[in-house]
Design a protein around this motif. Structure first.
Motif, PDB file in Angstrom:
ATOM      1  N   ASP A  65     -16.232  -4.526  -8.446  1.00  0.00           N
ATOM      2  CA  ASP A  65     -16.042  -3.825  -9.712  1.00  0.00           C
ATOM      3  C   ASP A  65     -15.087  -2.643  -9.577  1.00  0.00           C
ATOM      4  OD1 ASP A  65     -16.473  -3.631 -12.455  1.00  0.00           O
ATOM      5  OD2 ASP A  65     -18.032  -2.117 -12.194  1.00  0.00           O
ATOM      6  N   TRP A  66     -13.933  -2.893  -8.947  1.00  0.00           N
ATOM      7  CA  TRP A  66     -12.902  -1.864  -8.801  1.00  0.00           C
ATOM      8  C   TRP A  66     -12.083  -1.775 -10.066  1.00  0.00           C
ATOM      9  CZ3 TRP A  66     -10.643  -3.895  -3.568  1.00  0.00           C
ATOM     10  CH2 TRP A  66     -11.532  -3.600  -2.542  1.00  0.00           C
ATOM     11  N   GLY A  67     -11.452  -0.630 -10.230  1.00  0.00           N
ATOM     12  CA  GLY A  67     -10.506  -0.451 -11.324  1.00  0.00           C
ATOM     13  C   GLY A  67      -9.180  -1.130 -10.998  1.00  0.00           C
ATOM     14  N   LEU A  68      -8.317  -1.193 -11.998  1.00  0.00           N
ATOM     15  CA  LEU A  68      -7.031  -1.874 -11.849  1.00  0.00           C
ATOM     16  C   LEU A  68      -6.143  -1.203 -10.802  1.00  0.00           C
ATOM     17  CD1 LEU A  68      -5.192  -4.133 -12.848  1.00  0.00           C
ATOM     18  CD2 LEU A  68      -4.332  -2.543 -14.593  1.00  0.00           C
ATOM     19  N   LYS A  69      -6.120   0.131 -10.774  1.00  0.00           N
ATOM     20  CA  LYS A  69      -5.268   0.848  -9.814  1.00  0.00           C
ATOM     21  C   LYS A  69      -5.654   0.527  -8.373  1.00  0.00           C
ATOM     22  CE  LYS A  69      -3.948   4.852 -12.552  1.00  0.00           C
ATOM     23  NZ  LYS A  69      -4.018   6.319 -12.642  1.00  0.00           N
ATOM     24  N   ARG A  70      -6.938   0.565  -8.085  1.00  0.00           N
ATOM     25  CA  ARG A  70      -7.391   0.289  -6.720  1.00  0.00           C
ATOM     26  C   ARG A  70      -7.077  -1.153  -6.346  1.00  0.00           C
ATOM     27  NH1 ARG A  70     -13.180   1.995  -4.377  1.00  0.00           N
ATOM     28  NH2 ARG A  70     -12.078   3.962  -4.350  1.00  0.00           N
ATOM     29  N   MET A  71      -7.323  -2.079  -7.264  1.00  0.00           N
ATOM     30  CA  MET A  71      -7.060  -3.478  -6.980  1.00  0.00           C
ATOM     31  C   MET A  71      -5.571  -3.703  -6.697  1.00  0.00           C
ATOM     32  SD  MET A  71      -7.756  -6.862  -9.293  1.00  0.00           S
ATOM     33  CE  MET A  71      -6.561  -6.394 -10.525  1.00  0.00           C
ATOM     34  N   LEU A  72      -4.696  -3.135  -7.514  1.00  0.00           N
ATOM     35  CA  LEU A  72      -3.262  -3.303  -7.301  1.00  0.00           C
ATOM     36  C   LEU A  72      -2.795  -2.652  -6.007  1.00  0.00           C
ATOM     37  CD1 LEU A  72      -1.883  -2.839 -10.925  1.00  0.00           C
ATOM     38  CD2 LEU A  72      -2.145  -4.969  -9.619  1.00  0.00           C
ATOM     39  N   ALA A  73      -3.349  -1.503  -5.672  1.00  0.00           N
ATOM     40  CA  ALA A  73      -2.980  -0.836  -4.422  1.00  0.00           C
ATOM     41  C   ALA A  73      -3.344  -1.699  -3.218  1.00  0.00           C
ATOM     42  CB  ALA A  73      -3.651   0.533  -4.333  1.00  0.00           C
ATOM     43  N   VAL A  74      -4.525  -2.288  -3.244  1.00  0.00           N
ATOM     44  CA  VAL A  74      -4.952  -3.158  -2.148  1.00  0.00           C
ATOM     45  C   VAL A  74      -4.065  -4.392  -2.091  1.00  0.00           C
ATOM     46  CG1 VAL A  74      -6.836  -4.607  -1.309  1.00  0.00           C
ATOM     47  CG2 VAL A  74      -7.309  -2.292  -2.092  1.00  0.00           C
ATOM     48  N   MET A  75      -3.725  -4.943  -3.234  1.00  0.00           N
ATOM     49  CA  MET A  75      -2.865  -6.124  -3.256  1.00  0.00           C
ATOM     50  C   MET A  75      -1.470  -5.824  -2.710  1.00  0.00           C
ATOM     51  SD  MET A  75      -3.825  -7.925  -6.833  1.00  0.00           S
ATOM     52  CE  MET A  75      -5.166  -9.086  -6.946  1.00  0.00           C
ATOM     53  N   LEU A  76      -0.930  -4.665  -3.043  1.00  0.00           N
ATOM     54  CA  LEU A  76       0.402  -4.299  -2.559  1.00  0.00           C
ATOM     55  C   LEU A  76       0.416  -3.963  -1.064  1.00  0.00           C
ATOM     56  CD1 LEU A  76       1.744  -2.180  -5.535  1.00  0.00           C
ATOM     57  CD2 LEU A  76       2.538  -4.426  -4.774  1.00  0.00           C
ATOM     58  N   ALA A  77      -0.736  -3.689  -0.500  1.00  0.00           N
ATOM     59  CA  ALA A  77      -0.800  -3.334   0.924  1.00  0.00           C
ATOM     60  C   ALA A  77      -0.310  -4.461   1.825  1.00  0.00           C
ATOM     61  CB  ALA A  77      -2.229  -2.951   1.301  1.00  0.00           C
ATOM     62  N   GLY A  78      -0.336  -5.674   1.347  1.00  0.00           N
ATOM     63  CA  GLY A  78       0.137  -6.796   2.156  1.00  0.00           C
ATOM     64  C   GLY A  78       1.638  -6.957   2.183  1.00  0.00           C
ATOM     65  N   THR A  79       2.366  -6.082   1.502  1.00  0.00           N
ATOM     66  CA  THR A  79       3.816  -6.197   1.449  1.00  0.00           C
ATOM     67  C   THR A  79       4.535  -5.234   2.379  1.00  0.00           C
ATOM     68  OG1 THR A  79       4.026  -4.622  -0.372  1.00  0.00           O
ATOM     69  CG2 THR A  79       3.721  -6.948  -0.951  1.00  0.00           C
ATOM     70  N   VAL A  80       3.825  -4.283   2.960  1.00  0.00           N
ATOM     71  CA  VAL A  80       4.437  -3.283   3.830  1.00  0.00           C
ATOM     72  C   VAL A  80       3.865  -3.453   5.233  1.00  0.00           C
ATOM     73  CG1 VAL A  80       4.812  -0.815   4.201  1.00  0.00           C
ATOM     74  CG2 VAL A  80       4.618  -1.703   1.884  1.00  0.00           C
ATOM     75  N   PRO A  81       4.737  -3.591   6.244  1.00  0.00           N
ATOM     76  CA  PRO A  81       4.225  -3.772   7.606  1.00  0.00           C
ATOM     77  C   PRO A  81       3.253  -2.654   8.000  1.00  0.00           C
ATOM     78  CG  PRO A  81       6.577  -4.146   7.558  1.00  0.00           C
ATOM     79  CD  PRO A  81       6.202  -3.634   6.200  1.00  0.00           C
ATOM     80  N   PHE A  82       2.197  -3.028   8.660  1.00  0.00           N
ATOM     81  CA  PHE A  82       1.138  -2.163   9.187  1.00  0.00           C
ATOM     82  C   PHE A  82       0.184  -1.619   8.124  1.00  0.00           C
ATOM     83  CE2 PHE A  82       4.608  -1.831  12.263  1.00  0.00           C
ATOM     84  CZ  PHE A  82       3.965  -2.263  13.419  1.00  0.00           C
ATOM     85  N   VAL A  83       0.556  -1.641   6.853  1.00  0.00           N
ATOM     86  CA  VAL A  83      -0.294  -1.058   5.813  1.00  0.00           C
ATOM     87  C   VAL A  83      -1.519  -1.932   5.545  1.00  0.00           C
ATOM     88  CG1 VAL A  83      -0.378  -0.297   3.402  1.00  0.00           C
ATOM     89  CG2 VAL A  83       1.595   0.236   4.819  1.00  0.00           C
ATOM     90  N   SER A  84      -1.395  -3.236   5.742  1.00  0.00           N
ATOM     91  CA  SER A  84      -2.559  -4.094   5.489  1.00  0.00           C
ATOM     92  C   SER A  84      -3.703  -3.774   6.445  1.00  0.00           C
ATOM     93  CB  SER A  84      -2.192  -5.571   5.579  1.00  0.00           C
ATOM     94  OG  SER A  84      -1.851  -5.933   6.886  1.00  0.00           O
ATOM     95  N   PHE A  85      -3.388  -3.318   7.660  1.00  0.00           N
ATOM     96  CA  PHE A  85      -4.439  -2.945   8.610  1.00  0.00           C
ATOM     97  C   PHE A  85      -5.170  -1.685   8.124  1.00  0.00           C
ATOM     98  CE2 PHE A  85      -1.056  -4.796  11.391  1.00  0.00           C
ATOM     99  CZ  PHE A  85      -1.659  -6.027  11.536  1.00  0.00           C
ATOM    100  N   TYR A  86      -4.405  -0.717   7.647  1.00  0.00           N
ATOM    101  CA  TYR A  86      -4.990   0.503   7.102  1.00  0.00           C
ATOM    102  C   TYR A  86      -5.835   0.192   5.864  1.00  0.00           C
ATOM    103  CZ  TYR A  86      -5.262   4.981   4.667  1.00  0.00           C
ATOM    104  OH  TYR A  86      -5.717   6.078   4.003  1.00  0.00           O
ATOM    105  N   ALA A  87      -5.289  -0.633   4.988  1.00  0.00           N
ATOM    106  CA  ALA A  87      -6.012  -0.988   3.769  1.00  0.00           C
ATOM    107  C   ALA A  87      -7.302  -1.730   4.098  1.00  0.00           C
ATOM    108  CB  ALA A  87      -5.126  -1.840   2.865  1.00  0.00           C
ATOM    109  N   GLU A  88      -7.255  -2.595   5.084  1.00  0.00           N
ATOM    110  CA  GLU A  88      -8.462  -3.342   5.471  1.00  0.00           C
ATOM    111  C   GLU A  88      -9.575  -2.392   5.900  1.00  0.00           C
ATOM    112  OE1 GLU A  88     -11.270  -4.829   8.252  1.00  0.00           O
ATOM    113  OE2 GLU A  88      -9.454  -3.858   8.988  1.00  0.00           O
TER     114      GLU A  88
END
Length: 108
Positions: A65-88
């Motif tokens: 039950d996240w808001g739209l901003k949080r969901m989009l931020a997590v989704m975009l984390a997979g587009t920048v090297p190393f950021v997906s690890f931080y987001a995870e």
């Protein structure tokens, strides 16, 4: 929600590793040494895996039950090297100890 988190964590790591391989190995080989073989093989794989990542992130966001901003931020984390690890790591923290939820008042 445990299954959705596990799926998200696994695909976040996979997407992160494949993106790093693409950017750190594939791009220099293609543009510095005129050898596009890594980009031609890993690039489409990353594209497909990123779509799986988006589905997993959306599923987890819906269940948590996240808001739209949080969901989009997590989704975009997979587009920048190393950021997906931080987001995870952040996502795991949000799901395991949700700070936004306030306890129900106790009637007394």
């Amino acid at each position: 929600m445990g299954g959705a988190l596990t799926r998200y964590r696994a695909i976040a790591w996979i997407v992160g590793v494949v993106l790093i391989l693409l950017v750190v190995v594939g791009m220099p080989l293609k543009y510095l040494f005129d050898n596009p073989v890594v980009v031609e093989t890993v690039g489409p794989a990353h594209g497909f895996l990123y779509m799986v990542y988006l589905v997993a992130a959306f599923d987890l966001a819906r269940r948590a039950d996240w808001g739209l901003k949080r969901m989009l931020a997590v989704m975009l984390a997979g587009t920048v090297p190393f950021v997906s690890f931080y987001a995870e790591r952040r996502v795991t923290g949000w799901v395991n100890r949700p700070a936004e939820r306030t306890p129900e008042p106790v009637a007394g």
